[in-house]
Design a protein around this motif. Structure first.
Motif, PDB file in Angstrom:
ATOM      1  N   GLY A 108      -6.936   6.833 -45.416  1.00 20.64           N
ATOM      2  CA  GLY A 108      -6.259   7.334 -44.224  1.00 20.64           C
ATOM      3  C   GLY A 108      -6.941   8.540 -43.620  1.00 20.64           C
ATOM      4  N   LEU A 109      -8.282   8.594 -43.676  1.00 17.62           N
ATOM      5  CA  LEU A 109      -9.005   9.771 -43.212  1.00 17.62           C
ATOM      6  C   LEU A 109      -9.208   9.819 -41.705  1.00 17.62           C
ATOM      7  CD1 LEU A 109     -11.849  10.278 -45.866  1.00 17.62           C
ATOM      8  CD2 LEU A 109      -9.565  11.282 -45.798  1.00 17.62           C
ATOM      9  N   PHE A 110      -9.038   8.693 -41.017  1.00 23.19           N
ATOM     10  CA  PHE A 110      -9.372   8.647 -39.595  1.00 23.19           C
ATOM     11  C   PHE A 110      -8.176   9.039 -38.731  1.00 23.19           C
ATOM     12  CE2 PHE A 110     -12.251   5.257 -41.360  1.00 23.19           C
ATOM     13  CZ  PHE A 110     -13.386   6.064 -41.360  1.00 23.19           C
ATOM     14  N   PRO A 111      -8.321  10.066 -37.883  1.00 27.43           N
ATOM     15  CA  PRO A 111      -7.212  10.457 -36.998  1.00 27.43           C
ATOM     16  C   PRO A 111      -6.776   9.333 -36.073  1.00 27.43           C
ATOM     17  CG  PRO A 111      -8.894  12.175 -37.070  1.00 27.43           C
ATOM     18  CD  PRO A 111      -9.470  10.980 -37.759  1.00 27.43           C
ATOM     19  N   ASP A 112      -7.728   8.499 -35.641  1.00 30.41           N
ATOM     20  CA  ASP A 112      -7.429   7.352 -34.787  1.00 30.41           C
ATOM     21  C   ASP A 112      -8.019   6.115 -35.458  1.00 30.41           C
ATOM     22  OD1 ASP A 112      -7.290   5.358 -32.871  1.00 30.41           O
ATOM     23  OD2 ASP A 112      -7.833   6.665 -31.198  1.00 30.41           O
ATOM     24  N   PRO A 113      -7.257   5.448 -36.307  1.00 31.79           N
ATOM     25  CA  PRO A 113      -7.798   4.304 -37.030  1.00 31.79           C
ATOM     26  C   PRO A 113      -8.294   3.186 -36.121  1.00 31.79           C
ATOM     27  CG  PRO A 113      -5.768   5.053 -38.031  1.00 31.79           C
ATOM     28  CD  PRO A 113      -5.892   5.773 -36.722  1.00 31.79           C
ATOM     29  N   GLY A 114      -7.656   3.014 -34.967  1.00 33.94           N
ATOM     30  CA  GLY A 114      -8.103   1.985 -34.037  1.00 33.94           C
ATOM     31  C   GLY A 114      -9.490   2.270 -33.501  1.00 33.94           C
ATOM     32  N   LEU A 115      -9.751   3.545 -33.168  1.00 30.57           N
ATOM     33  CA  LEU A 115     -11.080   3.932 -32.711  1.00 30.57           C
ATOM     34  C   LEU A 115     -12.103   3.699 -33.812  1.00 30.57           C
ATOM     35  CD1 LEU A 115     -12.970   5.366 -30.645  1.00 30.57           C
ATOM     36  CD2 LEU A 115     -12.355   7.517 -31.785  1.00 30.57           C
ATOM     37  N   ALA A 116     -11.763   4.090 -35.044  1.00 30.45           N
ATOM     38  CA  ALA A 116     -12.696   3.898 -36.154  1.00 30.45           C
ATOM     39  C   ALA A 116     -13.010   2.422 -36.350  1.00 30.45           C
ATOM     40  CB  ALA A 116     -12.106   4.503 -37.427  1.00 30.45           C
ATOM     41  N   ALA A 117     -11.998   1.578 -36.296  1.00 29.71           N
ATOM     42  CA  ALA A 117     -12.216   0.148 -36.477  1.00 29.71           C
ATOM     43  C   ALA A 117     -13.094  -0.411 -35.360  1.00 29.71           C
ATOM     44  CB  ALA A 117     -10.873  -0.588 -36.510  1.00 29.71           C
ATOM     45  N   SER A 118     -12.831   0.001 -34.120  1.00 27.02           N
ATOM     46  CA  SER A 118     -13.622  -0.478 -32.990  1.00 27.02           C
ATOM     47  C   SER A 118     -15.085  -0.068 -33.125  1.00 27.02           C
ATOM     48  CB  SER A 118     -13.026   0.063 -31.688  1.00 27.02           C
ATOM     49  OG  SER A 118     -13.834  -0.253 -30.575  1.00 27.02           O
ATOM     50  N   ARG A 119     -15.310   1.184 -33.517  1.00 24.11           N
ATOM     51  CA  ARG A 119     -16.693   1.664 -33.662  1.00 24.11           C
ATOM     52  C   ARG A 119     -17.402   0.964 -34.820  1.00 24.11           C
ATOM     53  NH1 ARG A 119     -16.656   8.166 -32.063  1.00 24.11           N
ATOM     54  NH2 ARG A 119     -16.375   7.759 -29.812  1.00 24.11           N
ATOM     55  N   MET A 120     -16.677   0.718 -35.900  1.00 30.35           N
ATOM     56  CA  MET A 120     -17.320   0.021 -37.022  1.00 30.35           C
ATOM     57  C   MET A 120     -17.660  -1.405 -36.630  1.00 30.35           C
ATOM     58  SD  MET A 120     -18.375   0.814 -40.037  1.00 30.35           S
ATOM     59  CE  MET A 120     -19.597  -0.288 -40.760  1.00 30.35           C
ATOM     60  N   ARG A 121     -16.803  -2.063 -35.873  1.00 28.91           N
ATOM     61  CA  ARG A 121     -17.113  -3.414 -35.398  1.00 28.91           C
ATOM     62  C   ARG A 121     -18.341  -3.410 -34.505  1.00 28.91           C
ATOM     63  NH1 ARG A 121     -11.341  -4.100 -35.271  1.00 28.91           N
ATOM     64  NH2 ARG A 121     -11.278  -3.339 -33.117  1.00 28.91           N
ATOM     65  N   SER A 122     -18.464  -2.386 -33.663  1.00 29.78           N
ATOM     66  CA  SER A 122     -19.630  -2.323 -32.771  1.00 29.78           C
ATOM     67  C   SER A 122     -20.908  -2.123 -33.571  1.00 29.78           C
ATOM     68  CB  SER A 122     -19.455  -1.207 -31.733  1.00 29.78           C
ATOM     69  OG  SER A 122     -19.568   0.077 -32.318  1.00 29.78           O
ATOM     70  N   LEU A 123     -20.848  -1.317 -34.635  1.00 27.39           N
ATOM     71  CA  LEU A 123     -22.031  -1.120 -35.480  1.00 27.39           C
ATOM     72  C   LEU A 123     -22.421  -2.419 -36.168  1.00 27.39           C
ATOM     73  CD1 LEU A 123     -24.139   0.756 -36.776  1.00 27.39           C
ATOM     74  CD2 LEU A 123     -22.457   1.264 -38.552  1.00 27.39           C
ATOM     75  N   LEU A 124     -21.439  -3.146 -36.686  1.00 29.74           N
ATOM     76  CA  LEU A 124     -21.724  -4.424 -37.328  1.00 29.74           C
ATOM     77  C   LEU A 124     -22.294  -5.420 -36.327  1.00 29.74           C
ATOM     78  CD1 LEU A 124     -18.521  -4.776 -39.538  1.00 29.74           C
ATOM     79  CD2 LEU A 124     -20.806  -4.099 -40.280  1.00 29.74           C
ATOM     80  N   ALA A 125     -21.742  -5.429 -35.110  1.00 32.16           N
ATOM     81  CA  ALA A 125     -22.185  -6.393 -34.115  1.00 32.16           C
ATOM     82  C   ALA A 125     -23.639  -6.164 -33.714  1.00 32.16           C
ATOM     83  CB  ALA A 125     -21.277  -6.350 -32.888  1.00 32.16           C
ATOM     84  N   VAL A 126     -24.017  -4.904 -33.504  1.00 31.65           N
ATOM     85  CA  VAL A 126     -25.378  -4.618 -33.075  1.00 31.65           C
ATOM     86  C   VAL A 126     -26.389  -4.949 -34.179  1.00 31.65           C
ATOM     87  CG1 VAL A 126     -25.653  -2.193 -33.800  1.00 31.65           C
ATOM     88  CG2 VAL A 126     -26.669  -2.980 -31.651  1.00 31.65           C
ATOM     89  N   GLN A 127     -25.910  -5.018 -35.424  1.00 28.88           N
ATOM     90  CA  GLN A 127     -26.755  -5.419 -36.535  1.00 28.88           C
ATOM     91  C   GLN A 127     -26.718  -6.931 -36.781  1.00 28.88           C
ATOM     92  OE1 GLN A 127     -28.765  -3.336 -38.090  1.00 28.88           O
ATOM     93  NE2 GLN A 127     -28.045  -1.533 -36.986  1.00 28.88           N
ATOM     94  N   GLY A 128     -26.021  -7.661 -35.900  1.00 31.61           N
ATOM     95  CA  GLY A 128     -26.024  -9.108 -35.990  1.00 31.61           C
ATOM     96  C   GLY A 128     -24.993  -9.695 -36.899  1.00 31.61           C
ATOM     97  N   VAL A 129     -23.965  -8.903 -37.262  1.00 31.10           N
ATOM     98  CA  VAL A 129     -22.914  -9.388 -38.149  1.00 31.10           C
ATOM     99  C   VAL A 129     -21.799  -9.957 -37.295  1.00 31.10           C
ATOM    100  CG1 VAL A 129     -21.242  -8.781 -39.936  1.00 31.10           C
ATOM    101  CG2 VAL A 129     -23.506  -7.694 -39.906  1.00 31.10           C
ATOM    102  N   ALA A 130     -21.522 -11.240 -37.456  1.00 33.18           N
ATOM    103  CA  ALA A 130     -20.480 -11.911 -36.676  1.00 33.18           C
ATOM    104  C   ALA A 130     -19.108 -11.418 -37.111  1.00 33.18           C
ATOM    105  CB  ALA A 130     -20.566 -13.427 -36.850  1.00 33.18           C
ATOM    106  N   GLN A 131     -18.217 -11.204 -36.155  1.00 35.21           N
ATOM    107  CA  GLN A 131     -16.860 -10.729 -36.430  1.00 35.21           C
ATOM    108  C   GLN A 131     -15.868 -11.886 -36.398  1.00 35.21           C
ATOM    109  OE1 GLN A 131     -16.278  -7.214 -37.057  1.00 35.21           O
ATOM    110  NE2 GLN A 131     -18.451  -7.599 -37.391  1.00 35.21           N
TER     111      GLN A 131
END
Length: 374
Positions: free
Chosen positions: A351-374
């Motif tokens: 529970g370290l992220f003040p805005d968990p939705g933002l953290a999830a969105s940013r992590m998805r973007s990092l995975l996507a740019v590395q070619g990881v399908a969501q």
């Protein structure tokens, strides 16, 4: 591969109230300027607004800031010119907000040289003077140049004795182990840690009134406890052990460690909450708050330990403290994608992220740019 999912926002209380039972510094990372046209080995270009805003975040939770340390990529992308400017700006910010600050003084202006002990002393003096002129407390950092030049324990005693005699106020001595910087192998004159410890303690004992404390970064809890029990009265032990910090800070009937930790950069709110529980309710509540963070810390600092900064900056980006995951020297590529994804998973679970939705969105973007399908 972990799939990010939004979760409930954690409750935080960044009231900035003074911590009373322990002195706690977080070694702070720096925020790179993502638009700087700088090669990986070129001068560091920082986003000063974001870098200083993060220090205000740490002060806002009541923590001190340890500036221009290895967490700030000192010697791994941040050169002395950049560190000097960072020290000046952060010290000025500390004065403006009433925050506690200690800054690293070393010898990293001696790049590419094989200097004499006299040249090493002069380099230390230059940096110590700058730190003290800003009003910050000095941390005498371990020196790659001294590790290469010293031929015996007496060389360390001579250099550190010279510096301690002229320090204007008590300093923190930092013993950084080779897991954090391989160039520091054999520091204090021996690869035998028992012998090195004797030299280290001799340096402290010769000038106890000039040493506020020692920061021990060897990732060996038993050795730290044994060392702190031998320190002169009034000299603190600041743990730099990012594997065993809850037990070392909690302490025992014979004493405790204070803290100067890189892992408290991403754990600032949790660490401050835990120390306030220690202030008011004792060790059990403190351990209950901080023990669950250890798996994340051990993951971030796993071998090769010196690349822990990559995970620290990732978490700062995911938490919304900066707008990008670019690092000085291109160090964002120093850890694998699975490593970063697991760091996110562990931090999210805490529970370290003040805005968990933002953290999830940013992590998805990092995975996507590395070619990881969501």
């Amino acid at each position: 591969m972990y799939t990010p999912a939004a979760r409930a926002a954690p409750a935080t209380r960044p009231d900035g109230a003074e911590l009373s039972s322990r002195t706690v510094f977080a070694a702070a990372h720096v925020v790179a300027d993502p638009l700087a046209d700088t090669p990986p080995d070129g001068p560091a270009a920082l986003d000063w607004d974001a870098t200083l805003a993060f220090r205000r975040h740490l002060w806002g939770h009541g923590l001190g800031v340890a500036e221009a340390m290895d967490t700030a990529q000192r010697g791994m992308g941040l050169d002395w010119a950049g560190a000097a400017e960072l020290i000046r700006r952060s010290a000025a910010e500390a004065r403006a907000v009433g925050g506690r600050i200690a800054c690293g003084a070393g010898t990293d202006q001696l790049t590419g040289l094989e200097p004499s002990l006299a040249v090493i002393r002069a380099a230390y003096e230059e940096q110590l003077q700058l730190v003290e002129e800003t009003g910050a407390q000095a941390i005498l950092m371990a020196s790659r140049a001294l590790a290469a030049a010293a031929r015996a324990p007496e060389d360390y005693l001579e250099v550190y004795g010279h510096l301690l005699r002229q320090a204007e106020r008590p300093v923190i001595l930092h013993w950084l182990g080779p897991m954090f910087d391989p160039a520091l192998e054999g520091y204090w004159g021996s690869t035998d840690l028992d012998r090195a410890t004797e030299t280290f303690l001799e340096a402290v004992a010769a000038h106890p009134h000039k040493v506020d404390g020692v920061k021990v970064s060897l990732l060996d809890a038993g050795r730290e406890v044994a060392l702190r029990r031998r320190l002169p009265e009034g000299v603190r032990c600041y743990t730099g052990d990012d594997f065993h910090y809850p037990e070392l800070i909690a302490g025992d009937e014979r004493g405790h460690s204070d803290a100067l930790l890189g892992v408290f950069d991403p754990l600032a709110a949790r660490a401050a909450e835990a120390v306030r529980l220690l202030d008011s309710n004792g060790g059990a509540a403190f351990r209950a708050a901080l023990d669950p963070t250890v798996p994340l810390a051990r993951h971030l600092f796993r071998t090769p330990t010196r690349y822990y900064k990559t995970g620290v900056v990732l978490l700062a980006w995911l938490a919304g403290h900066q707008e990008h995951f670019t690092m000085v020297g291109g160090l964002q590529s120093a850890r694998s994608l699975p490593h970063l994804a697991h760091a996110y998973e562990l931090a999210d679970g805490l529970g370290l992220f003040p805005d968990p939705g933002l953290a999830a969105s940013r992590m998805r973007s990092l995975l996507a740019v590395q070619g990881v399908a969501q």
